[in-house]
Scaffold this motif. Structure first.
Motif, PDB file in Angstrom:
ATOM      1  N   GLN A  38       0.809  -1.225   0.000  1.00 13.42           N
ATOM      2  CA  GLN A  38       0.000   0.000   0.000  1.00 13.42           C
ATOM      3  C   GLN A  38       0.842   1.274   0.000  1.00 13.42           C
ATOM      4  OE1 GLN A  38      -3.017  -1.064   3.341  1.00 13.42           O
ATOM      5  NE2 GLN A  38      -4.076   0.211   1.851  1.00 13.42           N
ATOM      6  N   MET A  39       2.090   1.182   0.477  1.00 13.60           N
ATOM      7  CA  MET A  39       2.921   2.384   0.540  1.00 13.60           C
ATOM      8  C   MET A  39       3.615   2.695  -0.780  1.00 13.60           C
ATOM      9  SD  MET A  39       2.206   3.757   3.299  1.00 13.60           S
ATOM     10  CE  MET A  39       3.388   5.125   3.184  1.00 13.60           C
ATOM     11  N   GLN A  47      -5.165   4.752  -5.958  1.00 15.00           N
ATOM     12  CA  GLN A  47      -5.111   3.419  -5.314  1.00 15.00           C
ATOM     13  C   GLN A  47      -6.042   2.445  -6.038  1.00 15.00           C
ATOM     14  OE1 GLN A  47      -4.663   3.768  -0.826  1.00 15.00           O
ATOM     15  NE2 GLN A  47      -5.252   5.882  -1.231  1.00 15.00           N
TER      16      GLN A  47
ATOM     17  N   LEU B  11      10.307   0.461   3.092  1.00 17.50           N
ATOM     18  CA  LEU B  11       9.088   0.465   2.267  1.00 17.50           C
ATOM     19  C   LEU B  11       7.982   1.274   2.946  1.00 17.50           C
ATOM     20  CD1 LEU B  11       8.997  -3.314   1.184  1.00 17.50           C
ATOM     21  CD2 LEU B  11       9.734  -1.373  -0.215  1.00 17.50           C
ATOM     22  N   MET B  12       7.879   1.132   4.266  1.00 20.02           N
ATOM     23  CA  MET B  12       6.779   1.767   4.998  1.00 20.02           C
ATOM     24  C   MET B  12       6.951   3.275   5.134  1.00 20.02           C
ATOM     25  SD  MET B  12       4.682  -0.636   5.423  1.00 20.02           S
ATOM     26  CE  MET B  12       3.453   0.245   6.400  1.00 20.02           C
ATOM     27  N   HIS B  14       8.028   5.318   2.687  1.00 20.66           N
ATOM     28  CA  HIS B  14       8.080   5.987   1.380  1.00 20.66           C
ATOM     29  C   HIS B  14       7.193   7.222   1.320  1.00 20.66           C
ATOM     30  CE1 HIS B  14       7.713   6.973  -2.809  1.00 20.66           C
ATOM     31  NE2 HIS B  14       6.409   6.874  -2.690  1.00 20.66           N
ATOM     32  N   SER B  16       6.743  10.535  -1.700  1.00 20.15           N
ATOM     33  CA  SER B  16       7.233  11.135  -2.941  1.00 20.15           C
ATOM     34  C   SER B  16       8.002  12.399  -2.598  1.00 20.15           C
ATOM     35  CB  SER B  16       6.065  11.461  -3.860  1.00 20.15           C
ATOM     36  OG  SER B  16       5.445  10.253  -4.264  1.00 20.15           O
ATOM     37  N   LEU B 175       4.040  11.320   5.826  1.00 20.06           N
ATOM     38  CA  LEU B 175       3.489  10.164   5.129  1.00 20.06           C
ATOM     39  C   LEU B 175       2.063  10.475   4.684  1.00 20.06           C
ATOM     40  CD1 LEU B 175       4.573   7.097   7.309  1.00 20.06           C
ATOM     41  CD2 LEU B 175       5.627   7.932   5.205  1.00 20.06           C
ATOM     42  N   ARG B 176       1.724  10.060   3.478  1.00 20.31           N
ATOM     43  CA  ARG B 176       0.353  10.234   3.016  1.00 20.31           C
ATOM     44  C   ARG B 176      -0.436   8.980   3.412  1.00 20.31           C
ATOM     45  NH1 ARG B 176      -2.551  12.453  -1.692  1.00 20.31           N
ATOM     46  NH2 ARG B 176      -0.721  13.091  -2.877  1.00 20.31           N
ATOM     47  N   PRO B 177      -1.530   9.153   4.129  1.00 14.43           N
ATOM     48  CA  PRO B 177      -2.271   7.970   4.576  1.00 14.43           C
ATOM     49  C   PRO B 177      -2.881   7.216   3.398  1.00 14.43           C
ATOM     50  CG  PRO B 177      -3.507   9.968   5.065  1.00 14.43           C
ATOM     51  CD  PRO B 177      -2.168  10.414   4.556  1.00 14.43           C
ATOM     52  N   ARG B 178      -2.974   5.904   3.537  1.00 15.65           N
ATOM     53  CA  ARG B 178      -3.545   5.059   2.494  1.00 15.65           C
ATOM     54  C   ARG B 178      -4.922   4.545   2.926  1.00 15.65           C
ATOM     55  NH1 ARG B 178       0.698   6.967   0.196  1.00 15.65           N
ATOM     56  NH2 ARG B 178       1.872   5.680  -1.280  1.00 15.65           N
ATOM     57  N   LEU B 179      -5.639   3.972   1.965  1.00 17.43           N
ATOM     58  CA  LEU B 179      -6.912   3.307   2.260  1.00 17.43           C
ATOM     59  C   LEU B 179      -6.733   2.307   3.401  1.00 17.43           C
ATOM     60  CD1 LEU B 179      -8.189   2.535  -1.353  1.00 17.43           C
ATOM     61  CD2 LEU B 179      -9.480   3.811   0.366  1.00 17.43           C
ATOM     62  N   PRO B 180      -7.782   2.054   4.181  1.00 16.20           N
ATOM     63  CA  PRO B 180      -7.690   0.990   5.187  1.00 16.20           C
ATOM     64  C   PRO B 180      -7.265  -0.326   4.514  1.00 16.20           C
ATOM     65  CG  PRO B 180      -9.763   2.195   5.422  1.00 16.20           C
ATOM     66  CD  PRO B 180      -9.108   2.701   4.174  1.00 16.20           C
ATOM     67  N   TYR B 202     -11.999   6.353   4.861  1.00 17.16           N
ATOM     68  CA  TYR B 202     -10.835   7.050   4.312  1.00 17.16           C
ATOM     69  C   TYR B 202     -11.150   8.515   4.001  1.00 17.16           C
ATOM     70  CZ  TYR B 202      -6.595   7.531   1.379  1.00 17.16           C
ATOM     71  OH  TYR B 202      -5.400   7.910   0.834  1.00 17.16           O
ATOM     72  N   THR B 206      -8.548  11.445   4.926  1.00 21.06           N
ATOM     73  CA  THR B 206      -7.985  12.369   3.937  1.00 21.06           C
ATOM     74  C   THR B 206      -8.388  13.822   4.234  1.00 21.06           C
ATOM     75  OG1 THR B 206      -9.832  11.689   2.494  1.00 21.06           O
ATOM     76  CG2 THR B 206      -7.675  10.753   2.033  1.00 21.06           C
ATOM     77  N   TRP B 222     -11.383  12.274   0.060  1.00 18.57           N
ATOM     78  CA  TRP B 222     -10.864  11.504  -1.077  1.00 18.57           C
ATOM     79  C   TRP B 222     -11.907  11.298  -2.164  1.00 18.57           C
ATOM     80  CZ3 TRP B 222     -11.372   5.915  -2.281  1.00 18.57           C
ATOM     81  CH2 TRP B 222     -10.444   5.461  -3.216  1.00 18.57           C
TER      82      TRP B 222
END
Lengths: 250, 250
Positions: A38-39, A47, B11-12, B14, B16, B175-180, B202, B206, B222
């Motif tokens: 997801q990251m 997504q 990875l966790m 990341h 941009s 960090l940009r939060p992601r979907l659950p 989400y 967002t 979102w």
């Protein structure tokens, strides 16, 4: 001296794993793998992917039969199916826009969703390998993509891009050699002549690799293997299938 | 306790990166990054991708102008353009098969090449970050894809999937939060209802993120951002362009 660290070393020693030990992938491992996926970057935060974790033996059996009948799909403890997914996007936006105002069905959005699925999956592959697990991608999910999609109850605007077997490796394959770096890496502009010329050397590399892997019974060079592949009609129904699912209508 | 190691941590975390220090990416770093990219999985070993490293300021300027005019394309020391590439495959196989016997122009092979490029690029992203560098993907290479392709002299059967700015980070974004997790991870089969329901939460995530990032001036959820995105005709020429380059003719 070359740049070096543990992550680079991990990336450089990737091999596809096709034999798995009888050890489960734990829920915590699975969540770490998908959490890392997801990251990965995603186009404008859409997504536009989903992943389906299949562990039920009967379902794995059925999916394996549809995807080329490879034993490792049955044997791996978790079979992940990575899907390009514009369905979720259509549903969450439906309260804010008329369906006819949406450009969700463009070829651009097919590319976006396919890339999103692939970036997430590759992070998952790296995460799994960092945990001592092994993986192999399964393009065979597209062999009979309509039946495969039905077996997973995929709705409109979702298609399975590839599968991924995950589990504890029960083999130690040798590294498969890649094209010379200078064949895939271009400088400032595309170098049509150089990419082809540099690839020629790869025929010798792959002959030696095939000779070793086959115990001397085969030494087919890469260019010949690739010609055989292109000569076969493969997955010719993709365009029609994708359009039937609502993708790339324009 | 969650599974954990340095690679997972990398990875966790990341994000941009869109501001870069005035520090070059060395030749050794570039070769490590592309070398790691090459070790990603590739469909039946087709290796159907190329990457073009652009460092020349004039050329970066021109590409930036074509790709949305973002300052970071100009400012990053190396701009990588990741291409789906069936041209190399066509050329190396041409000695072994008649052109009319080839199925290179299928939608299936467009997907194969696009996925190959994405898997390689994501390994490159991870490799770059492991070296302390930052990256951002640039979908804008598809804004005016014909002119962009011409600027890089891309031949038939090659298209730019996305760009990637690489350099030393000069910012530390949150960090940009992601979907659950449970919205993207399905069990055994696709869960249409759950993926949408879980995504609803989400919108709140967002809104809070946008509020923080904008200093309180914006709190668009979102689903609304996504509806705005889908309402705009974007890159409507993709299908025609890809077909003009020899892709997905059937």
């Amino acid at each position: 001296m070359k740049p070096f660290n543990d992550t680079l070393e991990l990336l450089m020693r990737h091999r596809s794993i096709r034999r798995f030990a009888d050890t489960p992938v734990t829920e915590e491992q699975l969540e770490a793998i998908v959490g890392a996926a997801q990251m990965a970057s995603t186009s404008s935060n859409v997504q536009a992917y989903s992943v389906i974790a299949v562990t039920d033996p009967g379902r794995k059996e059925r999916l394996a039969a549809l995807a080329g009948n490879q034993a490792y799909i049955r044997e791996c403890p978790v079979f992940l199916v990575w899907c390009a997914d514009l369905y979720r996007l259509r549903e969450v936006t439906s309260a804010h826009m008329a369906p006819e105002a949406s450009h969700i069905d463009t070829t651009e959005n097919l590319i976006v969703a396919t890339v999103d699925a692939a970036l997430a999956a590759q992070n998952a592959a790296v995460a799994a390998e960092s945990l001592g697990l092994g993986i192999v991608y399964i393009g065979g999910v597209r062999n009979d993509i309509a039946a495969f999609s039905e077996a997973l109850e995929l709705p409109e605007l979702v298609y399975p891009v590839f599968g991924m077997c995950v589990g504890t490796p029960a083999q130690e394959p040798v590294l498969r050699p890649r094209l010379p770096l200078q064949s895939v890496l271009h400088r400032e502009r595309y170098s049509a002549q150089e990419t082809v010329e540099r690839a020629a050397a790869y025929d010798e590399t792959t002959r030696a690799y095939m000779r070793e892997r086959s115990g001397g019974t085969s030494d087919t060079p890469w260019s010949v293997t690739m010609a055989h592949r292109l000569a076969q009609p493969a997955r010719m129904q993709m365009k029609e299938f994708l359009q039937s699912k609502g993708f790339m209508k324009r």
